[in-house]
Design an enzyme around this catalytic site. Structure first.
Site, mmCIF file in Angstrom:
data_model
loop_
_atom_site.group_PDB
_atom_site.id
_atom_site.type_symbol
_atom_site.label_atom_id
_atom_site.label_comp_id
_atom_site.label_asym_id
_atom_site.label_seq_id
_atom_site.Cartn_x
_atom_site.Cartn_y
_atom_site.Cartn_z
ATOM 1 N N GLU A 282 42.467 66.141 45.333
ATOM 2 C CA GLU A 282 41.137 65.521 45.351
ATOM 3 C C GLU A 282 40.259 66.043 44.213
ATOM 4 O O GLU A 282 39.520 65.284 43.595
ATOM 5 C CB GLU A 282 40.431 65.771 46.693
ATOM 6 C CG GLU A 282 41.096 65.060 47.877
ATOM 7 C CD GLU A 282 41.124 63.540 47.721
ATOM 8 O OE1 GLU A 282 40.334 62.987 46.941
ATOM 9 O OE2 GLU A 282 41.974 62.905 48.364
ATOM 10 N N CYS B 299 40.761 38.750 45.448
ATOM 11 C CA CYS B 299 40.094 38.111 46.591
ATOM 12 C C CYS B 299 40.949 37.023 47.240
ATOM 13 O O CYS B 299 40.957 36.895 48.460
ATOM 14 C CB CYS B 299 38.764 37.519 46.157
ATOM 15 S SG CYS B 299 37.661 38.768 45.499
ATOM 16 N N CYS C 217 43.131 38.470 49.674
ATOM 17 C CA CYS C 217 42.540 39.552 50.460
ATOM 18 C C CYS C 217 42.394 39.170 51.928
ATOM 19 O O CYS C 217 41.871 38.102 52.260
ATOM 20 C CB CYS C 217 41.183 39.909 49.877
ATOM 21 S SG CYS C 217 40.326 41.156 50.851
ATOM 22 N N CYS D 222 34.020 38.160 53.931
ATOM 23 C CA CYS D 222 33.424 38.959 52.843
ATOM 24 C C CYS D 222 32.235 38.209 52.239
ATOM 25 O O CYS D 222 32.386 37.109 51.700
ATOM 26 C CB CYS D 222 34.472 39.220 51.772
ATOM 27 S SG CYS D 222 33.780 40.031 50.321
#
Ligand code: SF4
Length: 352
Positions: free
Chosen positions: A36, A198, A201, A207
């Site tokens: 991380e 998209c 998606c 959305c």
């Protein structure tokens, strides 16, 4: 609505998510933390090589804590954002020497460690200890802004609170590790910053940004700051045969703990044929009979808030003493950690 998002995200994760990374599924907090920290402000492709190098050089947090700063910075060289490396060292030493080498397992203790913000604390808490904390970073904010049509700018004080609250609502508290990994992967592979996928998606029907044809409007950002410009002239001066003067940067400034040649910082770029006429050159070298052998072309490096131009000036003869600088052999030069602009020059210069 939050539950719809979460259920679909988990469904996508189960059936379609095939993103692989060396640390995925990892439950060792040291390895999670390392990955991380390396990935903050670094692309996965670049970060992966550094992660593997760190794990191989420093297999445990105690190995990292006991290593010399010079070795750790050398391994970090090229990743930039060196504050991360300083914090990495500080945290490793706290865990090795104050926690007996065991990563703390409570969120507040993890969050209190140097260089660990909410995102990293949530990642470690959920992946290593199964605690219900939602990760939130630019990827998660982008997904939330688009899906819910949030127009509060990310990076603003109000935005920070709002996105954290929504991210916490979306979290699957029964399985925070799976959820957090899924939303990271979703942001990296589907709801990408540019050209999100998209049409494929799973969230498209609900959305906001997609339904309104406003994908490129979200997320709204705070206006960015103007970058400060700095010009750094590095004088490369021999310290006798095959030796050279360098020093460690110790000031609270960019590149603290990295090394550099004799530095002169100017407020502007100086035409090449005027460098030997400047008062810096005259006072430090000219009066002692030095001449310039070669001046490099300009090298640039862009940092978050600064834009750096560096030029390298080779002088014709050695100096016996330079206060504050140490002489090192040219051969060992690459053992020292340098800012990228300098290590690039060293690697490519025919004079070094
Ligand atoms: S439809 Fe597009 S913008 Fe909306 S969540 Fe999916 S990828 Fe992101």
């Amino acid at each position: 609505m939050p539950k719809d998002f979460t259920n679909k995200l988990l469904e996508w994760n189960r059936n379609q998510n095939n993103r692989s990374m060396p640390w995925k599924g990892e439950s060792d907090p040291y390895r999670i933390w390392l990955s991380e920290i390396i990935l903050q402000q670094t692309r996965v492709e670049q970060g992966t090589a550094y992660y593997k190098k760190f794990i191989s050089f420093f297999p445990t947090i105690v190995d990292l804590a006991n290593a010399s700063e010079k070795d750790i910075f050398k391994n970090w060289e090229g990743l930039g954002y060196y504050t991360r490396c300083r914090n990495l060292i500080a945290t490793a030493r706290i865990i090795a020497f104050e926690y007996g080498g065991l990563f703390p397992s409570a969120y507040p203790e993890i969050l209190a460690l140097p260089g660990i913000g909410q995102y990293t604390a949530a990642a470690i808490s959920s992946f290593a200890f199964g605690l219900p904390y939602a990760v939130i970073d630019g990827n998660v904010e982008r997904i939330i802004a688009r899906y819910f049509g949030i127009s509060t700018p990310v990076g603003s004080a109000a935005g920070k609170k709002e996105y954290i609250r929504i991210a916490a609502d979306l979290l699957d508290i029964k399985n925070p590790a799976v959820y957090n990994q899924a939303i990271m992967d979703f942001g990296a592979t589907i709801c990408k910053p540019q050209n999100p996928l998209c049409v494929h998606c799973i969230q498209a029907r609900d959305c906001y940004a997609f339904q309104k044809g406003m994908i490129n409007k979200f997320p709204l950002k705070k206006p960015s700051l103007k970058r400060k410009k700095r010009w750094l002239y590095y004088f490369i001066v021999n310290a006798g045969k095959d030796k050279i003067w360098i020093r460690e940067r110790t000031e609270k400034d960019i590149w603290q703990n990295l090394y550099e040649f004799i530095l002169w910082e100017t407020g502007k770029i100086i035409p090449q044929d005027k460098v030997h006429k400047t008062s810096f050159f005259r006072d430090n070298f000219g009066k002692r009979g030095f001449c310039i052998r070669h001046i490099s072309e300009a090298f640039s490096q862009t940092l978050t808030h600064q834009s750096i131009t560096g030029l390298f000036v080779h002088l014709n003869k050695p100096l016996d003493k330079v206060p504050g600088y140490q002489s090192v052999s040219k051969e060992s030069l690459m053992e020292y950690p340098f800012p990228k602009i300098i290590s690039d020059y060293i690697k490519n210069s025919p004079f070094l």
